[in-house]
Scaffold this motif. Structure first.
Motif, PDB file in Angstrom:
ATOM      1  N   ALA A  66      -1.998 -12.784 -11.587  1.00  0.00           N
ATOM      2  CA  ALA A  66      -2.578 -12.429 -10.287  1.00  0.00           C
ATOM      3  C   ALA A  66      -2.470 -13.637  -9.371  1.00  0.00           C
ATOM      4  O   ALA A  66      -3.013 -14.704  -9.672  1.00  0.00           O
ATOM      5  CB  ALA A  66      -4.036 -12.027 -10.468  1.00  0.00           C
ATOM      6  N   CYS A  67      -1.728 -13.495  -8.253  1.00  0.00           N
ATOM      7  CA  CYS A  67      -1.622 -14.579  -7.271  1.00  0.00           C
ATOM      8  C   CYS A  67      -2.665 -14.299  -6.194  1.00  0.00           C
ATOM      9  O   CYS A  67      -2.639 -13.224  -5.573  1.00  0.00           O
ATOM     10  CB  CYS A  67      -0.237 -14.603  -6.650  1.00  0.00           C
ATOM     11  SG  CYS A  67       1.057 -14.859  -7.865  1.00  0.00           S
ATOM     12  N   ILE A  68      -3.543 -15.251  -5.967  1.00  0.00           N
ATOM     13  CA  ILE A  68      -4.648 -15.034  -5.035  1.00  0.00           C
ATOM     14  C   ILE A  68      -4.587 -16.101  -3.940  1.00  0.00           C
ATOM     15  O   ILE A  68      -4.543 -17.304  -4.233  1.00  0.00           O
ATOM     16  CB  ILE A  68      -5.996 -15.082  -5.799  1.00  0.00           C
ATOM     17  CG1 ILE A  68      -6.024 -13.892  -6.784  1.00  0.00           C
ATOM     18  CG2 ILE A  68      -7.191 -15.016  -4.849  1.00  0.00           C
ATOM     19  CD1 ILE A  68      -6.832 -14.093  -8.000  1.00  0.00           C
ATOM     20  N   GLY A  69      -4.531 -15.655  -2.690  1.00  0.00           N
ATOM     21  CA  GLY A  69      -4.341 -16.572  -1.562  1.00  0.00           C
ATOM     22  C   GLY A  69      -5.661 -17.048  -0.977  1.00  0.00           C
ATOM     23  O   GLY A  69      -6.731 -16.533  -1.317  1.00  0.00           O
ATOM     24  N   PRO A  70      -5.589 -18.030  -0.070  1.00  0.00           N
ATOM     25  CA  PRO A  70      -6.800 -18.604   0.524  1.00  0.00           C
ATOM     26  C   PRO A  70      -7.693 -17.570   1.207  1.00  0.00           C
ATOM     27  O   PRO A  70      -8.909 -17.711   1.228  1.00  0.00           O
ATOM     28  CB  PRO A  70      -6.266 -19.592   1.556  1.00  0.00           C
ATOM     29  CG  PRO A  70      -4.878 -19.873   1.146  1.00  0.00           C
ATOM     30  CD  PRO A  70      -4.372 -18.696   0.397  1.00  0.00           C
ATOM     31  N   ARG A  71      -7.088 -16.508   1.747  1.00  0.00           N
ATOM     32  CA  ARG A  71      -7.911 -15.508   2.432  1.00  0.00           C
ATOM     33  C   ARG A  71      -8.399 -14.414   1.478  1.00  0.00           C
ATOM     34  O   ARG A  71      -8.950 -13.412   1.922  1.00  0.00           O
ATOM     35  CB  ARG A  71      -7.108 -14.854   3.544  1.00  0.00           C
ATOM     36  CG  ARG A  71      -6.870 -15.792   4.705  1.00  0.00           C
ATOM     37  CD  ARG A  71      -5.716 -15.280   5.555  1.00  0.00           C
ATOM     38  NE  ARG A  71      -5.598 -16.071   6.751  1.00  0.00           N
ATOM     39  CZ  ARG A  71      -6.128 -15.738   7.920  1.00  0.00           C
ATOM     40  NH1 ARG A  71      -6.817 -14.630   8.045  1.00  0.00           N
ATOM     41  NH2 ARG A  71      -5.984 -16.524   8.964  1.00  0.00           N
ATOM     42  N   GLY A  72      -8.123 -14.597   0.197  1.00  0.00           N
ATOM     43  CA  GLY A  72      -8.632 -13.643  -0.796  1.00  0.00           C
ATOM     44  C   GLY A  72      -7.672 -12.516  -1.111  1.00  0.00           C
ATOM     45  O   GLY A  72      -7.952 -11.685  -1.972  1.00  0.00           O
ATOM     46  N   GLY A  73      -6.512 -12.489  -0.429  1.00  0.00           N
ATOM     47  CA  GLY A  73      -5.504 -11.474  -0.742  1.00  0.00           C
ATOM     48  C   GLY A  73      -4.992 -11.685  -2.158  1.00  0.00           C
ATOM     49  O   GLY A  73      -4.957 -12.818  -2.655  1.00  0.00           O
ATOM     50  N   ARG A  74      -4.587 -10.597  -2.804  1.00  0.00           N
ATOM     51  CA  ARG A  74      -4.191 -10.710  -4.204  1.00  0.00           C
ATOM     52  C   ARG A  74      -3.013  -9.795  -4.476  1.00  0.00           C
ATOM     53  O   ARG A  74      -2.954  -8.668  -3.989  1.00  0.00           O
ATOM     54  CB  ARG A  74      -5.380 -10.302  -5.068  1.00  0.00           C
ATOM     55  CG  ARG A  74      -5.047 -10.037  -6.520  1.00  0.00           C
ATOM     56  CD  ARG A  74      -6.291  -9.593  -7.268  1.00  0.00           C
ATOM     57  NE  ARG A  74      -5.951  -9.245  -8.639  1.00  0.00           N
ATOM     58  CZ  ARG A  74      -6.624  -9.665  -9.696  1.00  0.00           C
ATOM     59  NH1 ARG A  74      -7.690 -10.412  -9.555  1.00  0.00           N
ATOM     60  NH2 ARG A  74      -6.247  -9.308 -10.910  1.00  0.00           N
ATOM     61  N   VAL A  75      -2.066 -10.319  -5.267  1.00  0.00           N
ATOM     62  CA  VAL A  75      -0.985  -9.457  -5.726  1.00  0.00           C
ATOM     63  C   VAL A  75      -0.818  -9.686  -7.225  1.00  0.00           C
ATOM     64  O   VAL A  75      -0.863 -10.821  -7.698  1.00  0.00           O
ATOM     65  CB  VAL A  75       0.326  -9.699  -4.933  1.00  0.00           C
ATOM     66  CG1 VAL A  75       0.868 -11.096  -5.119  1.00  0.00           C
ATOM     67  CG2 VAL A  75       1.377  -8.681  -5.316  1.00  0.00           C
ATOM     68  N   ASP A  76      -0.673  -8.585  -7.967  1.00  0.00           N
ATOM     69  CA  ASP A  76      -0.530  -8.664  -9.423  1.00  0.00           C
ATOM     70  C   ASP A  76       0.937  -8.543  -9.798  1.00  0.00           C
ATOM     71  O   ASP A  76       1.570  -7.526  -9.535  1.00  0.00           O
ATOM     72  CB  ASP A  76      -1.337  -7.551 -10.096  1.00  0.00           C
ATOM     73  CG  ASP A  76      -2.822  -7.891 -10.151  1.00  0.00           C
ATOM     74  OD1 ASP A  76      -3.215  -8.928  -9.555  1.00  0.00           O
ATOM     75  OD2 ASP A  76      -3.584  -7.143 -10.784  1.00  0.00           O
ATOM     76  N   VAL A  77       1.469  -9.602 -10.402  1.00  0.00           N
ATOM     77  CA  VAL A  77       2.893  -9.648 -10.744  1.00  0.00           C
ATOM     78  C   VAL A  77       3.044  -9.376 -12.244  1.00  0.00           C
ATOM     79  O   VAL A  77       2.502 -10.119 -13.064  1.00  0.00           O
ATOM     80  CB  VAL A  77       3.473 -11.045 -10.396  1.00  0.00           C
ATOM     81  CG1 VAL A  77       4.962 -11.093 -10.711  1.00  0.00           C
ATOM     82  CG2 VAL A  77       3.206 -11.386  -8.940  1.00  0.00           C
TER      83      VAL A  77
END
Ligand SMILES: Cc1cc2nc3c(=O)[nH]c(=O)nc-3n(C[C@H](O)[C@H](O)[C@H](O)COP(=O)(O)OP(=O)(O)OC[C@H]3O[C@@H](n4cnc5c(N)ncnc54)[C@H](O)[C@@H]3O)c2cc1C
Length: 429
Positions: free
Chosen positions: A98-109
């Motif tokens: 799970a890549c989680i960005g500073p704004r809390g967005g998330r993508v599961d690879v």
């Protein structure tokens, strides 16, 4: 007793140390360091009928400060080494990063992933080397190479705290990891300072067991230039940590100095900025202490070989910059060292041929390491993670690209170069 000392880390056992065996006076190949790289190298050599001695300064099983994340390249190397099933039987299987960005967005690879504390993983790898015929001696510390003329002909070692012994060998392999002491003693170190530093702890929190199921990697301004992670182990235990890329700044005169960052403060910032980390720590029990360790990345910082001596694994810089993953590449480079030595034996070639085969095999990997170095800019500019995640959430083809980076069918650099970023805004097939 403080809570962090209340129980041993996962996989710890109370076994008594076996009596010490006398060290052999000689062998074909002496491998120093029984981490993934040294054990892989020793197993491959032993399988080929080479008389190999494997030493480590620690008795096994031993702890190693790591995130314990096994990505596809590790799985591939474990398959080659014949221990994949044994590892899979005790590891926590994971299906996504799970890549989680500073704004809390998330993508599961998606990817072929697992998590296993190094205490267990390295023990399996080391035992496999012994089962293949390598002779293991621990705790034995490498002190310095033995030289005859210009060639390395073995090593001076210290068993426990006792007297020194000389072990003569046709080849010496240094697989001593990121601490440069052995490299320095052998005259192979080109850069003493590490590429990065990282800190991790184990925390048990049963309530979070069903909630954090991916290997979570978190970018945030407060973690610059680095990231935080939470990786699920088994039995409600999590490996949680922070890593810092380019921890040592280069001065004008070429010297490198550690940046003014305190990893424990970065860890506290991670727990503050990322709610699941905060919750994990607040409701969990820390097992053992938070521990830090250096990383050596990008196949830089050491010479790979000299007559009679090969350097492999993280000692040769085999950890990826950007992600800090190095278990798979440590095994791969250990196998490359073994292959060069076995081929040299079969063809009865001299030192130069073995060295040039090994050096060439590492150089062939270098462009990929360089792309990870370039991808490191995400750690420096976390907003790039936001951008990537934002786009990936809208376009499954980008997730497929990211999955391709994970299983090494695609390059990471392509995602964060100017061209790669521009492509994010084009329709992707
Ligand atoms: C905090 C942290 C998190 C990480 N997370 C991950 C992750 O999740 N996934 C991943 O793939 N990688 C991760 N890495 C990187 C990974 O730990 C390394 O790439 C890997 O351990 C390198 O393996 P190696 O066999 O080269 O060295 P090591 O595993 O360090 O093994 C070296 C061995 O040499 C022995 N040794 C050293 N000096 C001597 C001496 N003088 N005499 C005798 N023995 C000696 C040591 O005791 C040790 O057993 C992480 C690293 C850190 C610091």
């Amino acid at each position: 007793m403080p809570p962090e000392m209340s129980s041993p880390p996962p996989g710890a056992s109370q076994a008594e140390a076996p009596p010490r065996s006398p060290l052999p006076p000689s062998c074909d190949v002496l491998v120093v360091g029984a981490g993934p790289s040294g054990s892989a190298c020793a197993q491959w050599l032993a399988r080929a009928g080479v008389d190999v001695v494997l030493i480590d300064q620690h008795d096994f099983p031993r702890d190693k400060v790591c995130g314990d994340g096994l990505i596809p390249d590790s799985h591939a190397a474990l398959q080659r080494l014949g221990v994949y099933a044994e590892v899979a039987a005790v590891a926590q299987r994971v299906s996504h990063v799970a890549c989680i960005g500073p704004r809390g967005g998330r993508v599961d690879v998606p990817g072929s992933l697992s998590v296993l504390p190094r205490r267990q993983l390295d023990d399996i790898l080391c035992r496999a080397a012994v089962n293949a015929g390598a002779r293991r001696f621990t705790p034995v510390r490498f002190e310095a190479p033995l030289r005859d003329g210009g060639r390395v002909v073995g090593a001076r070692v210290r068993q426990g705290g006792d007297a020194v012994h000389d072990i003569r060998s046709t080849w010496l392999v240094l697989a001593t990891g990121a601490v440069p002491k052995a490299l320095l003693a052998a005259g192979m170190c080109e850069r003493q300072q590490p590429t990065g530093v990282a800190l991790r702890g184990y925390v048990k929190n049963d309530a979070m067991a069903g909630r954090i199921t991916a290997m979570e990697i978190v970018w945030h301004q407060r973690l610059r230039p680095g990231y935080g992670w939470i990786f699920p182990c088994r039995d409600g235990v999590f490996n949680i940590g922070v890593g810092l890329a380019h921890s040592h700044r280069k001065l004008r005169d070429g010297r490198r100095v550690m940046q003014d960052v305190n990893l424990r403060e970065v860890f506290a910032a991670f727990c503050d900025a990322y709610a699941p980390a905060r919750e994990l720590m607040a409701g969990g029990t820390l097992q053992g202490e938070l521990k830090g360790a250096p990383l050596r990345c990008s196949l830089e910082g050491a010479r790979y070989s000299e007559p009679g001596l090969l350097v492999t694994g993280e000692a040769a810089g085999s950890t990826y910059a950007f992600t800090g993953e190095g278990i798979g590449k440590a095994m791969e480079t250990g196998l490359l060292a073994a292959e060069a030595l076995v081929a040299g034996r079969r063809q009865q070639s001299g030192d130069a041929a073995v060295q040039s085969a090994y050096d060439a095999s590492l150089r062939a990997l270098k462009p990929r390491f360089d792309l990870y170095e370039r991808a490191n800019r995400v750690n420096e500019h976390p907003w790039l993670a936001d951008l990537l995640i934002w786009r990936a959430r809208r376009n499954p083809a980008i997730v497929r690209r990211m999955s391709g980076v994970l299983d090494e069918t695609r390059n990471p650099g392509s995602l964060v170069t100017l061209r790669g970023l521009t492509k994010l805004f084009l329709p992707v097939r």
